[in-house]
Design a protein around this motif. Structure first.
Motif, PDB file in Angstrom:
ATOM      1  N   PHE A   1       0.871  -1.175   0.000  1.00  0.00           N
ATOM      2  CA  PHE A   1       0.000   0.000   0.000  1.00  0.00           C
ATOM      3  C   PHE A   1       0.914   1.232   0.000  1.00  0.00           C
ATOM      4  CE2 PHE A   1      -2.909  -3.232   1.138  1.00  0.00           C
ATOM      5  CZ  PHE A   1      -4.191  -2.765   0.896  1.00  0.00           C
ATOM      6  N   ILE A   2       0.879   1.964  -1.105  1.00  0.00           N
ATOM      7  CA  ILE A   2       1.878   3.001  -1.372  1.00  0.00           C
ATOM      8  C   ILE A   2       1.294   4.408  -1.268  1.00  0.00           C
ATOM      9  CG2 ILE A   2       3.475   3.914  -3.091  1.00  0.00           C
ATOM     10  CD1 ILE A   2       4.338   1.214  -2.008  1.00  0.00           C
ATOM     11  N   GLY A   3       1.917   5.227  -0.395  1.00  0.00           N
ATOM     12  CA  GLY A   3       1.563   6.633  -0.306  1.00  0.00           C
ATOM     13  C   GLY A   3       2.388   7.443  -1.288  1.00  0.00           C
ATOM     14  N   PRO A   4       2.057   8.736  -1.470  1.00  0.00           N
ATOM     15  CA  PRO A   4       2.711   9.557  -2.494  1.00  0.00           C
ATOM     16  C   PRO A   4       4.077  10.114  -2.114  1.00  0.00           C
ATOM     17  CG  PRO A   4       1.029  10.827  -1.361  1.00  0.00           C
ATOM     18  CD  PRO A   4       0.926   9.425  -0.828  1.00  0.00           C
ATOM     19  N   GLY A   5       4.515   9.967  -0.852  1.00  0.00           N
ATOM     20  CA  GLY A   5       5.772  10.557  -0.396  1.00  0.00           C
ATOM     21  C   GLY A   5       6.932   9.578  -0.370  1.00  0.00           C
ATOM     22  N   ASN A   6       7.970   9.943   0.406  1.00  0.00           N
ATOM     23  CA  ASN A   6       9.180   9.117   0.485  1.00  0.00           C
ATOM     24  C   ASN A   6       8.929   7.757   1.115  1.00  0.00           C
ATOM     25  OD1 ASN A   6      10.658  11.140  -0.698  1.00  0.00           O
ATOM     26  ND2 ASN A   6      11.546  11.896   1.216  1.00  0.00           N
ATOM     27  N   ASN A   7       7.965   7.687   2.025  1.00  0.00           N
ATOM     28  CA  ASN A   7       7.613   6.400   2.634  1.00  0.00           C
ATOM     29  C   ASN A   7       7.153   5.417   1.560  1.00  0.00           C
ATOM     30  OD1 ASN A   7       5.386   4.674   4.453  1.00  0.00           O
ATOM     31  ND2 ASN A   7       7.234   5.246   5.576  1.00  0.00           N
ATOM     32  N   GLY A   8       6.330   5.925   0.659  1.00  0.00           N
ATOM     33  CA  GLY A   8       5.892   5.101  -0.463  1.00  0.00           C
ATOM     34  C   GLY A   8       7.038   4.749  -1.387  1.00  0.00           C
ATOM     35  N   GLY A   9       7.989   5.684  -1.542  1.00  0.00           N
ATOM     36  CA  GLY A   9       9.162   5.419  -2.365  1.00  0.00           C
ATOM     37  C   GLY A   9       9.992   4.274  -1.826  1.00  0.00           C
ATOM     38  N   ASP A  10      10.154   4.219  -0.491  1.00  0.00           N
ATOM     39  CA  ASP A  10      10.860   3.096   0.130  1.00  0.00           C
ATOM     40  C   ASP A  10      10.155   1.778  -0.200  1.00  0.00           C
ATOM     41  OD1 ASP A  10      12.620   4.900   1.320  1.00  0.00           O
ATOM     42  OD2 ASP A  10      11.529   4.940   3.226  1.00  0.00           O
ATOM     43  N   GLY A  11       8.835   1.808  -0.135  1.00  0.00           N
ATOM     44  CA  GLY A  11       8.057   0.606  -0.433  1.00  0.00           C
ATOM     45  C   GLY A  11       8.219   0.150  -1.870  1.00  0.00           C
ATOM     46  N   LEU A  12       8.236   1.102  -2.801  1.00  0.00           N
ATOM     47  CA  LEU A  12       8.382   0.749  -4.216  1.00  0.00           C
ATOM     48  C   LEU A  12       9.752   0.136  -4.495  1.00  0.00           C
ATOM     49  CD1 LEU A  12       6.673   3.834  -5.901  1.00  0.00           C
ATOM     50  CD2 LEU A  12       5.800   1.491  -5.818  1.00  0.00           C
ATOM     51  N   VAL A  13      10.790   0.676  -3.868  1.00  0.00           N
ATOM     52  CA  VAL A  13      12.131   0.097  -4.040  1.00  0.00           C
ATOM     53  C   VAL A  13      12.145  -1.339  -3.521  1.00  0.00           C
ATOM     54  CG1 VAL A  13      14.542   0.215  -3.305  1.00  0.00           C
ATOM     55  CG2 VAL A  13      13.345   2.302  -3.981  1.00  0.00           C
ATOM     56  N   ALA A  14      11.537  -1.563  -2.353  1.00  0.00           N
ATOM     57  CA  ALA A  14      11.480  -2.911  -1.786  1.00  0.00           C
ATOM     58  C   ALA A  14      10.733  -3.866  -2.713  1.00  0.00           C
ATOM     59  CB  ALA A  14      10.811  -2.875  -0.418  1.00  0.00           C
ATOM     60  N   ALA A  15       9.639  -3.394  -3.270  1.00  0.00           N
ATOM     61  CA  ALA A  15       8.854  -4.226  -4.189  1.00  0.00           C
ATOM     62  C   ALA A  15       9.677  -4.596  -5.418  1.00  0.00           C
ATOM     63  CB  ALA A  15       7.583  -3.486  -4.600  1.00  0.00           C
ATOM     64  N   ARG A  16      10.485  -3.658  -5.895  1.00  0.00           N
ATOM     65  CA  ARG A  16      11.336  -3.919  -7.057  1.00  0.00           C
ATOM     66  C   ARG A  16      12.350  -5.023  -6.756  1.00  0.00           C
ATOM     67  NH1 ARG A  16      14.300   0.752  -7.605  1.00  0.00           N
ATOM     68  NH2 ARG A  16      16.236  -0.331  -7.124  1.00  0.00           N
ATOM     69  N   PHE A  17      12.959  -4.959  -5.560  1.00  0.00           N
ATOM     70  CA  PHE A  17      13.918  -5.997  -5.175  1.00  0.00           C
ATOM     71  C   PHE A  17      13.220  -7.351  -5.052  1.00  0.00           C
ATOM     72  CE2 PHE A  17      16.821  -2.564  -3.754  1.00  0.00           C
ATOM     73  CZ  PHE A  17      18.006  -3.050  -4.291  1.00  0.00           C
ATOM     74  N   LEU A  18      12.074  -7.371  -4.394  1.00  0.00           N
ATOM     75  CA  LEU A  18      11.364  -8.646  -4.214  1.00  0.00           C
ATOM     76  C   LEU A  18      11.002  -9.256  -5.556  1.00  0.00           C
ATOM     77  CD1 LEU A  18       9.008  -7.807  -1.199  1.00  0.00           C
ATOM     78  CD2 LEU A  18      11.083  -9.182  -1.169  1.00  0.00           C
ATOM     79  N   HIS A  19      10.574  -8.419  -6.478  1.00  0.00           N
ATOM     80  CA  HIS A  19      10.239  -8.928  -7.815  1.00  0.00           C
ATOM     81  C   HIS A  19      11.457  -9.545  -8.478  1.00  0.00           C
ATOM     82  CE1 HIS A  19       9.650  -8.333 -12.258  1.00  0.00           C
ATOM     83  NE2 HIS A  19       8.585  -9.036 -11.954  1.00  0.00           N
ATOM     84  N   SER A  20      12.627  -8.925  -8.283  1.00  0.00           N
ATOM     85  CA  SER A  20      13.855  -9.473  -8.880  1.00  0.00           C
ATOM     86  C   SER A  20      14.244 -10.796  -8.225  1.00  0.00           C
ATOM     87  CB  SER A  20      15.002  -8.465  -8.764  1.00  0.00           C
ATOM     88  OG  SER A  20      15.492  -8.384  -7.440  1.00  0.00           O
ATOM     89  N   TRP A  21      13.731 -11.030  -7.005  1.00  0.00           N
ATOM     90  CA  TRP A  21      13.989 -12.285  -6.299  1.00  0.00           C
ATOM     91  C   TRP A  21      12.864 -13.305  -6.524  1.00  0.00           C
ATOM     92  CZ3 TRP A  21      15.030  -9.221  -1.160  1.00  0.00           C
ATOM     93  CH2 TRP A  21      16.243  -8.510  -1.301  1.00  0.00           C
ATOM     94  N   ASN A  22      12.011 -13.008  -7.514  1.00  0.00           N
ATOM     95  CA  ASN A  22      10.908 -13.907  -7.913  1.00  0.00           C
ATOM     96  C   ASN A  22       9.853 -14.076  -6.829  1.00  0.00           C
ATOM     97  OD1 ASN A  22      12.008 -14.514 -10.543  1.00  0.00           O
ATOM     98  ND2 ASN A  22      13.496 -15.831  -9.511  1.00  0.00           N
ATOM     99  N   ILE A  23       9.645 -13.028  -6.052  1.00  0.00           N
ATOM    100  CA  ILE A  23       8.563 -13.010  -5.065  1.00  0.00           C
ATOM    101  C   ILE A  23       7.409 -12.209  -5.639  1.00  0.00           C
ATOM    102  CG2 ILE A  23       7.894 -12.214  -2.758  1.00  0.00           C
ATOM    103  CD1 ILE A  23      10.811 -12.721  -1.894  1.00  0.00           C
ATOM    104  N   SER A  24       6.207 -12.743  -5.551  1.00  0.00           N
ATOM    105  CA  SER A  24       5.035 -12.097  -6.137  1.00  0.00           C
ATOM    106  C   SER A  24       4.647 -10.842  -5.361  1.00  0.00           C
ATOM    107  CB  SER A  24       3.853 -13.082  -6.142  1.00  0.00           C
ATOM    108  OG  SER A  24       2.708 -12.470  -6.700  1.00  0.00           O
TER     109      SER A  24
END
Length: 223
Positions: free
Chosen positions: A60-83
């Motif tokens: 669940f992503i907010g519009p600020g830096n907190n959401g940015g941290d979440g998006l980076v984490a999601a990108r890493f998880l995707h690269s590790w083949n996690i849905s």
């Protein structure tokens, strides 16, 4: 995970206001950009999630830096083949440029990006993991009504919940926990504990090292 440690109440706590001042100092005095910090924080978050989650992860992503941290984490998880799936609370155009750039990656990678709605709850099972990357330390007043509904929906889910840096609904400048707030199983905070953590009773709190010695920063600079 030596770079992630258990929270202790006797550690130095900082306010949301001080956290913002430190971010500014890191950029202007130490030449460490917010984007660099976001990448490291996102990696630490992804590593933490991987240890706690066995199934799909909903961000669940907010519009600020907190959401940015979440998006980076999601990108890493995707690269590790996690849905993963990204759930926005506003239209993409309302998000920061950094977040919009990350969202382009997800769009090109075919990762689901949806806008929060009444049906959001239906797609999340108790075995899934929810990431609260909504409000962060910048919150200075009670969440708006539109956000209150999102927080209530997340709390209704029986899934494991992880809050990024602070649980959404905590004013880390005053330490006040508003009536509408996320009740996470885990909180992964960055650099140092935030004001208000001592009042949180039902979450396990961890502190992630993102390459910044908070004691040195506080000692070398007057706030």
């Amino acid at each position: 995970m030596d770079h992630i440690t258990n929270y202790k109440q006797n550690l130095q706590h900082i306010t949301g206001k001080k956290a913002k001042q430190i971010d500014t100092l890191l950029t202007t005095k130490y030449n460490i950009s917010i984007l660099q910090l976001m990448e490291i924080a996102g990696l630490r978050l992804a590593e933490f999630i991987k240890k706690k989650s066995q199934t799909k992860v909903f961000f669940f992503i907010g519009p600020g830096n907190n959401g940015g941290d979440g998006l980076v984490a999601a990108r890493f998880l995707h690269s590790w083949n996690i849905s993963v799936e990204i759930i926005l609370i506003k239209e993409k155009s309302k998000y920061s440029k950094t977040s919009q750039d990350n969202l382009k990656y997800f769009t090109k990678s075919g990762i689901p990006i949806t806008l929060f709605c009444k049906k959001t709850l239906n797609k999340i099972s108790s075995k899934d993991t929810i990431i609260d990357a909504l409000l962060g330390t910048s919150l200075l007043s009670k969440p708006k009504k539109s956000i209150q509904h999102v927080l209530e929906t997340i709390n209704k889910c029986k899934s494991t919940k992880i809050s990024v840096d602070v649980p959404s609904g905590l004013n880390s400048t005053t330490g006040k926990l508003y009536k509408h707030h996320i009740e996470p199983n885990y909180i992964l905070s960055f650099m140092a504990p935030k004001k208000g953590f001592k009042t949180i009773k039902h979450s396990k709190i961890f502190i992630a090292d993102i390459g910044i010695n908070i004691n040195t920063i506080l000692k070398d600079n007057k706030f």
